[in-house]
Enzyme design. Structure first.
Site: not given
Length: 339
Positions: A17, A100, A140, A201-202
């Site tokens: 992040m 991103c 990712k 993820n999420g």
């Protein structure tokens, strides 16, 4: 868990992040139960290698292995150079950012914008893998560019063919940004198509949600981002739940205070007092979310101009919390953090 040539404590990953997963935060999350923490994104633009920000992001002194550094860019040659640079600086895993959704990243065809150009994806992945043949490379990305173009299965197969050792998938398209609910069916599909590890993820915010996501996707692990902001002990809680089926009690206010104070000192030491003071403000806000009087405290705290004042104000706030009903404070806190 075996991952990219390393034996990890567990299958819990800290998501990269920007402005958050610096060395102090990564170290804290690892200490409190995370198996691996990926650094915040490092640019592939070699002109920025000498900047203070880039040097800090490549600083891994004292950090527990393995060291995973995320790089971003759209040019295969520059990405290869960035991979070599970071390996020379101590990276043991190179992670490539194709997830991103930020405009300033996507506007230069980096991040999740790359998912629109599958041929370029293959060139970048091949270049990076070949540039650091003795270092594991991971990727990712998202489920697609938009809901009409969910090409995560294709990207995943390209990644495996190019020598990528593992993939992490955020369960949203680039167009979704962080809106709506994460879709896990695409992650589940990808898991059936490739042999390398898949990390989901999420929207992963609680130990129970981790168990549900692992069951729904068949993923090898989970990656947690925003839910760990101001709540790094979440990894400890998840690890305990997965191992025992029992829910750990929320941390008491005194422990929150201790962990925050340790985090603040690490920030001051890492950035220097002036920059550390400013960066600490957002972390203090996250840690105090949901506690009685936190909004008033945060407003006053953000006006303070010295480390001594910031620490004194933080100590006073938590002492007031301790003087109130401890049980009420931390139960209210946990409910607010999970909201």
């Amino acid at each position: 868990m075996q991952f990219a040539g390393f034996t990890l404590r567990n299958n819990l990953f800290v998501a990269p992040m920007a402005g958050v997963t610096d060395r102090p935060f990564r170290q804290l999350c690892k200490k409190l139960g995370a198996g691996l923490a990926v650094s915040e994104m490092v640019t592939s633009n070699s002109l920025l290698y000498g900047s203070a920000k880039t040097r800090r992001r490549a600083n891994h002194i004292g950090e527990a292995d393995p060291i995973s550094v995320q790089i971003a860019g759209a040019d295969p040659v520059m990405m290869a150079e960035a991979a070599r640079y970071n390996v020379d600086e101590g990276a043991q895993i190179i992670d490539i950012n194709m997830g991103c959704p930020a405009k300033k990243v996507c506007n230069v065809m980096a991040g999740s914008a790359l998912m629109q150009d599958e041929a370029l994806v293959a060139k970048i992945l091949t270049a990076v893998v070949n540039a650091v043949p003795n270092t594991a490379v991971t990727l990712k990305f998202r489920t697609g560019w938009n809901r009409e173009n969910r090409n995560a299965p294709t990207i995943a197969r390209i990644a495996e063919d190019c020598g990528i050792r593992a993939v992490a998938i955020h369960g949203r398209t680039r167009a979704d940004q962080y809106m709506g609910e994460a879709e896990y069916d695409t992650i589940a599909l990808v898991k059936t198509l490739i042999r390398i590890p898949v990390i989901a993820n999420g929207d992963i915010t609680t130990p129970q949600k981790v168990k549900q996501v692992l069951a729904a996707t068949g993923a090898d692990g989970v990656m947690i981002g925003r839910a760990a902001q101001g709540r790094p002990w979440l990894f400890r809680e998840i690890e305990h739940y997965l191992n025992t089926g029992a829910i750990l009690p929320p941390p008491k206010v005194a422990e929150i205070h201790r962990i925050l104070r340790e985090h603040l000192h690490d920030l001051y030491n890492f950035y220097g007092e002036d920059t550390g003071l400013k960066i600490a403000r957002k972390h203090i806000s996250w840690y105090t979310k949901g506690l009685h009087g936190a909004a008033t405290f945060r407003h006053a705290m953000n006006q303070l101009q010295s480390v001594e004042e910031q620490l004194a104000a933080t100590d006073e706030f938590f002492l007031q919390q301790a003087a109130a009903s401890e049980v009420l404070c931390y139960e209210t806190y946990e409910a607010a953090q999970a909201a």
